[in-house]
Design a protein around this motif. Structure first.
Motif, mmCIF file in Angstrom:
data_model
loop_
_atom_site.group_PDB
_atom_site.id
_atom_site.type_symbol
_atom_site.label_atom_id
_atom_site.label_comp_id
_atom_site.label_asym_id
_atom_site.label_seq_id
_atom_site.Cartn_x
_atom_site.Cartn_y
_atom_site.Cartn_z
ATOM 1 N N LYS A 23 -4.994 -11.881 -11.085
ATOM 2 C CA LYS A 23 -4.526 -10.785 -11.946
ATOM 3 C C LYS A 23 -3.222 -10.173 -11.448
ATOM 4 O O LYS A 23 -2.801 -9.140 -11.935
ATOM 5 C CB LYS A 23 -5.603 -9.730 -12.107
ATOM 6 C CG LYS A 23 -5.984 -9.020 -10.831
ATOM 7 C CD LYS A 23 -7.089 -8.012 -11.085
ATOM 8 C CE LYS A 23 -7.461 -7.311 -9.793
ATOM 9 N NZ LYS A 23 -8.619 -6.462 -9.953
ATOM 10 N N GLY A 24 -2.595 -10.802 -10.481
ATOM 11 C CA GLY A 24 -1.281 -10.384 -10.021
ATOM 12 C C GLY A 24 -1.232 -9.015 -9.373
ATOM 13 O O GLY A 24 -0.223 -8.326 -9.463
ATOM 14 N N CYS A 25 -2.277 -8.637 -8.674
ATOM 15 C CA CYS A 25 -2.324 -7.295 -8.060
ATOM 16 C C CYS A 25 -1.385 -7.174 -6.863
ATOM 17 O O CYS A 25 -0.956 -6.074 -6.520
ATOM 18 C CB CYS A 25 -3.746 -6.935 -7.659
ATOM 19 S SG CYS A 25 -4.428 -7.914 -6.299
ATOM 20 N N GLY A 26 -1.074 -8.290 -6.193
ATOM 21 C CA GLY A 26 -0.140 -8.279 -5.082
ATOM 22 C C GLY A 26 -0.732 -7.928 -3.730
ATOM 23 O O GLY A 26 0.005 -7.853 -2.745
ATOM 24 N N LEU A 27 -2.034 -7.702 -3.647
ATOM 25 C CA LEU A 27 -2.640 -7.370 -2.358
ATOM 26 C C LEU A 27 -2.476 -8.505 -1.355
ATOM 27 O O LEU A 27 -2.243 -8.271 -0.170
ATOM 28 C CB LEU A 27 -4.118 -7.016 -2.535
ATOM 29 C CG LEU A 27 -4.402 -5.725 -3.290
ATOM 30 C CD1 LEU A 27 -5.902 -5.571 -3.524
ATOM 31 C CD2 LEU A 27 -3.859 -4.531 -2.536
ATOM 32 N N CYS A 28 -2.579 -9.729 -1.822
ATOM 33 C CA CYS A 28 -2.429 -10.880 -0.930
ATOM 34 C C CYS A 28 -1.003 -10.996 -0.407
ATOM 35 O O CYS A 28 -0.778 -11.382 0.736
ATOM 36 C CB CYS A 28 -2.858 -12.161 -1.626
ATOM 37 S SG CYS A 28 -1.945 -12.526 -3.144
ATOM 38 N N THR A 29 -0.037 -10.645 -1.234
ATOM 39 C CA THR A 29 1.364 -10.731 -0.805
ATOM 40 C C THR A 29 1.642 -9.734 0.311
ATOM 41 O O THR A 29 2.385 -10.034 1.238
ATOM 42 C CB THR A 29 2.332 -10.498 -1.976
ATOM 43 O OG1 THR A 29 2.175 -9.173 -2.468
ATOM 44 C CG2 THR A 29 2.093 -11.488 -3.093
ATOM 45 N N ALA A 30 1.044 -8.560 0.221
ATOM 46 C CA ALA A 30 1.230 -7.541 1.255
ATOM 47 C C ALA A 30 0.507 -7.907 2.544
ATOM 48 O O ALA A 30 0.946 -7.537 3.629
ATOM 49 C CB ALA A 30 0.737 -6.192 0.746
ATOM 50 N N ALA A 31 -0.586 -8.657 2.435
ATOM 51 C CA ALA A 31 -1.399 -8.996 3.605
ATOM 52 C C ALA A 31 -0.865 -10.182 4.399
ATOM 53 O O ALA A 31 -1.163 -10.319 5.580
ATOM 54 C CB ALA A 31 -2.830 -9.292 3.172
ATOM 55 N N CYS A 32 -0.074 -11.032 3.773
ATOM 56 C CA CYS A 32 0.386 -12.264 4.434
ATOM 57 C C CYS A 32 1.373 -11.952 5.552
ATOM 58 O O CYS A 32 2.475 -11.449 5.301
ATOM 59 C CB CYS A 32 1.033 -13.199 3.420
ATOM 60 S SG CYS A 32 1.595 -14.750 4.156
ATOM 61 N N PRO A 33 1.014 -12.263 6.818
ATOM 62 C CA PRO A 33 1.906 -11.955 7.929
ATOM 63 C C PRO A 33 3.158 -12.829 7.982
ATOM 64 O O PRO A 33 4.160 -12.437 8.587
ATOM 65 C CB PRO A 33 1.032 -12.180 9.166
ATOM 66 C CG PRO A 33 0.017 -13.169 8.729
ATOM 67 C CD PRO A 33 -0.234 -12.879 7.276
ATOM 68 N N THR A 34 3.116 -13.989 7.340
ATOM 69 C CA THR A 34 4.285 -14.869 7.364
ATOM 70 C C THR A 34 5.160 -14.697 6.122
ATOM 71 O O THR A 34 6.239 -15.286 6.051
ATOM 72 C CB THR A 34 3.860 -16.351 7.488
ATOM 73 O OG1 THR A 34 2.978 -16.669 6.410
ATOM 74 C CG2 THR A 34 3.181 -16.604 8.816
ATOM 75 N N GLY A 35 4.702 -13.923 5.152
ATOM 76 C CA GLY A 35 5.497 -13.641 3.967
ATOM 77 C C GLY A 35 5.661 -14.798 3.009
ATOM 78 O O GLY A 35 6.609 -14.832 2.231
#
Length: 68
Positions: free
Chosen positions: A12-24
């Motif tokens: 659903k494109g919430c972006g939580l995973c993007t913020a959590a990824c340490p390697t970006g």
């Protein structure tokens, strides 16, 4: 080698995973929409995935699976 697998049609494109990824390397794909009308999360550089699974832990919809 680790890899993150996304069920893009459920994202659903919430972006939580993007913020959590340490390697970006997890980003929302602004170039397309999934079947639900959201920009799905994708991995931009699979070689840089370290298998930490932070993206999968943050996902409220269980869209991401990490294999090591």
């Amino acid at each position: 080698m680790a890899r993150a697998i996304f069920q893009e049609d459920r994202c659903k494109g919430c972006g939580l995973c993007t913020a959590a990824c340490p390697t970006g390397i997890v980003v929302l794909d602004a170039s397309r929409l999934n079947s639900k009308g959201f920009q799905p999360a994708i991995v931009t550089d699979k070689e840089k995935c370290n298998g930490c699974a932070l993206c999968a832990r943050m996902c409220p919809d269980l869209v991401i699976q990490v294999e090591r």
